[in-house]
Design an enzyme around this catalytic site. Structure first.
Site, PDB file in Angstrom:
ATOM      1  N   GLY A  39       0.839  -1.192   0.000  1.00 60.55           N
ATOM      2  CA  GLY A  39       0.000   0.000   0.000  1.00 60.55           C
ATOM      3  C   GLY A  39       0.878   1.247   0.000  1.00 60.55           C
ATOM      4  O   GLY A  39       0.565   2.238  -0.664  1.00 60.55           O
ATOM      5  N   SER A  88      -4.208  -2.666  -0.180  1.00 58.59           N
ATOM      6  CA  SER A  88      -3.102  -3.472   0.346  1.00 58.59           C
ATOM      7  C   SER A  88      -3.642  -4.829   0.815  1.00 58.59           C
ATOM      8  O   SER A  88      -4.533  -4.885   1.662  1.00 58.59           O
ATOM      9  CB  SER A  88      -2.444  -2.737   1.522  1.00 58.59           C
ATOM     10  OG  SER A  88      -1.475  -3.577   2.129  1.00 58.59           O
ATOM     11  N   HIS A 100      -2.578  -7.345   2.661  1.00 56.57           N
ATOM     12  CA  HIS A 100      -2.468  -7.942   4.004  1.00 56.57           C
ATOM     13  C   HIS A 100      -3.464  -7.368   5.004  1.00 56.57           C
ATOM     14  O   HIS A 100      -3.525  -7.809   6.151  1.00 56.57           O
ATOM     15  CB  HIS A 100      -1.036  -7.857   4.539  1.00 56.57           C
ATOM     16  CG  HIS A 100      -0.575  -6.505   4.981  1.00 56.57           C
ATOM     17  ND1 HIS A 100      -0.462  -6.160   6.305  1.00 56.57           N
ATOM     18  CD2 HIS A 100      -0.181  -5.426   4.285  1.00 56.57           C
ATOM     19  CE1 HIS A 100       0.003  -4.916   6.400  1.00 56.57           C
ATOM     20  NE2 HIS A 100       0.177  -4.443   5.188  1.00 56.57           N
ATOM     21  N   CYS A 106       3.385   1.476  12.194  1.00 53.67           N
ATOM     22  CA  CYS A 106       4.632   2.080  11.734  1.00 53.67           C
ATOM     23  C   CYS A 106       5.198   3.041  12.762  1.00 53.67           C
ATOM     24  O   CYS A 106       6.387   3.282  12.799  1.00 53.67           O
ATOM     25  CB  CYS A 106       4.398   2.835  10.426  1.00 53.67           C
ATOM     26  SG  CYS A 106       3.289   1.982   9.333  1.00 53.67           S
TER      27      CYS A 106
HETATM   28  N1  PLP Z   1      -2.394   3.304   4.268  1.00 56.46           N
HETATM   29  C1  PLP Z   1      -3.069   2.966   5.370  1.00 56.46           C
HETATM   30  C2  PLP Z   1      -4.300   3.721   5.737  1.00 56.46           C
HETATM   31  C3  PLP Z   1      -2.624   1.910   6.191  1.00 56.46           C
HETATM   32  O1  PLP Z   1      -3.305   1.574   7.281  1.00 56.46           O
HETATM   33  C4  PLP Z   1      -1.434   1.227   5.821  1.00 56.46           C
HETATM   34  C5  PLP Z   1      -0.889   0.155   6.675  1.00 56.46           C
HETATM   35  O2  PLP Z   1      -0.812   0.287   7.890  1.00 56.46           O
HETATM   36  C6  PLP Z   1      -0.787   1.612   4.638  1.00 56.46           C
HETATM   37  C7  PLP Z   1      -1.284   2.657   3.896  1.00 56.46           C
HETATM   38  C8  PLP Z   1       0.450   0.937   4.179  1.00 56.46           C
HETATM   39  O3  PLP Z   1       0.171  -0.293   3.569  1.00 56.46           O
HETATM   40  P1  PLP Z   1       1.348  -1.387   3.477  1.00 56.46           P
HETATM   41  O4  PLP Z   1       1.492  -1.963   4.849  1.00 56.46           O
HETATM   42  O5  PLP Z   1       0.847  -2.387   2.480  1.00 56.46           O
HETATM   43  O6  PLP Z   1       2.565  -0.683   3.023  1.00 56.46           O
END
Ligand code: PLP
Length: 385
Positions: free
Chosen positions: A69, A194, A196, A327
């Site tokens: 994502g 995304s 997962h 994150c």
């Molecule tokens: N955008 C949102 C709103 C998310 O919650 C996340 C993941 O925590 C991401 C983007 C990032 O996705 P990915 O984990 O596939 O990089």
């Protein structure tokens, strides 16, 4: 372990693994090769593309597979901004959008909107921000916030963008797989998904890009119609499509389970809220995704709660929850989402996000809330010593 962190990631559905398995073992051709093994891989990718496109109401040529994502967000924002203009986004976006936005802001090419106290950005606010800013070519707003679950009125924002001739991207990572997501009905030009987050594999994402939307590749190469170079991860792409298809098929059941668990969770949290904890997630079901509930603990008599200790204490008691987005947990930073919604630093550092999934039970929720209550009591008592 009681796992209540599905907004961070979900387990791989065994049926998805089964769909992926041949591409991890016997069918290992490079999709760019012209021989039969290559053609089989190519066929699997194109079939996956068709599946994703048909579920979200797009053309298959409008789907670009990515490694995550995060990469899809980067491609939408940075790929579009390479064509010039400015970006309008919000301070509660995932860092995949916010980081490039902050860099563009430093270059004088981005406006970052402050949301309301529930983390929402209304179409009226977008309209007001766009008036007099003719250089804005792209609006990027998340469909639902990953930390507090607040939904954005995407069709409303799309109407504003359309009227002003501005391209709209939405990070739909937290809504895809649970909510009906149709790019035409929503009126978006770009959308991020995304795998997962909906029981697919990690490291698999996609960006929907409406035909005619100008974006430059971030990674040059011949794959994905020259929009995203790199040998395709066939198994991950197949897994993404299989997971989205299952989510699509089982949507009603998943949605109704998530909604009833939310009601259960909110009533289990009520005593804590009566004692001063703050329900950060909007209480009205129509304003939030059903699988995310965020509760924050403001300081009492000047004594703050250490959010990281809170999460670790819950972990020691067997409950997996997040302080905010995965994150940022691990760092002692307060949640940027809660800060943007107007909470003070101490409260923004002491929030717990519960996020439910298809395996969650009401009994698990009861146990998790009992443990949270016990941990909070203990931490408050220790703070007074
Ligand atoms: N955008 C949102 C709103 C998310 O919650 C996340 C993941 O925590 C991401 C983007 C990032 O996705 P990915 O984990 O596939 O990089």
């Amino acid at each position: 372990m009681i796992y209540l962190d599905h907004a961070s990631t979900t387990s791989l559905d065994p049926r998805v693994l089964e769909a992926m398995y041949p591409y991890l073992t016997s069918t290992y051709g490079n999709a760019s090769s012209v021989h039969a093994a290559g053609r089989r891989a190519r066929g699997a990718i194109e079939e996956a593309r068709e599946t994703v496109a048909s579920i979200i109401g797009a053309e298959s040529s409008e789907i670009i597979f990515t490694s995550s994502g995060t990469e899809a967000d980067a491609l939408a924002i940075q790929g579009f901004m390479r064509c010039g203009g400015a970006l309008l986004t919000s301070a509660v976006e995932h860092e995949a959008v916010l980081r490039p936005a902050e860099r563009l802001h430093r270059e004088g090419r981005a406006v970052i909107l402050k949301p309301d106290d529930r983390g929402a950005v209304s179409p009226a606010l977008v309209d007001e921000a766009l008036s007099g800013r003719e250089n804005v070519g792209l609006v990027s707003l998340m469909s639902a916030n990953n930390e507090i679950g607040t939904l954005t009125d995407i069709p409303g924002v799309a109407a504003v963008c359309k009227q002003r001739g501005v391209t709209l991207h939405t990070d739909a990572v937290q809504t895809l797989g649970l909510h009906v997501f149709d790019v035409e009905a929503l009126g978006v030009d770009m959308a991020t998904g995304s795998a997962h987050k909906f029981y697919g594999p990690k490291g698999a994402g996609f960006l929907y890009v409406r035909g005619g939307t100008p974006i430059e590749p971030l990674i040059e190469g011949s794959q994905e119609r020259k929009r995203r170079g790199g040998t395709e991860n066939v198994a991950a792409i197949v897994g993404l499509a299989a997971a989205l298809e299952l989510a699509h098929r089982e949507r009603e059941a998943r949605l109704s389970l998530a909604s009833s668990l939310r009601t259960h969770l909110l009533s289990a949290l009520a005593p804590l809220i009566r004692e001063g904890a703050i329900l950060v997630t909007p209480e009205e079901p129509s304003r939030a995704v059903p699988h995310v509930v965020n509760i924050a603990f403001p300081p009492i008599d000047g004594h703050p709660i250490d959010g990281e200790m809170l999460i670790l204490n819950m972990d020691m008691e067997g409950v997996a929850v997040s302080a905010g987005s995965a994150c940022t947990s691990g760092a002692l930073e307060p949640s940027h989402v809660l800060l943007a919604a107007g909470y003070d630093r101490a409260t923004s550092s002491a929030a717990v996000r519960f996020s439910t999934g298809t395996s969650t039970t009401a009994g698990e929720i009861d146990t998790a809330v009992q443990i949270l209550t016990k941990v909070i009591e203990r931490m408050r008592r220790l703070a007074l010593l």
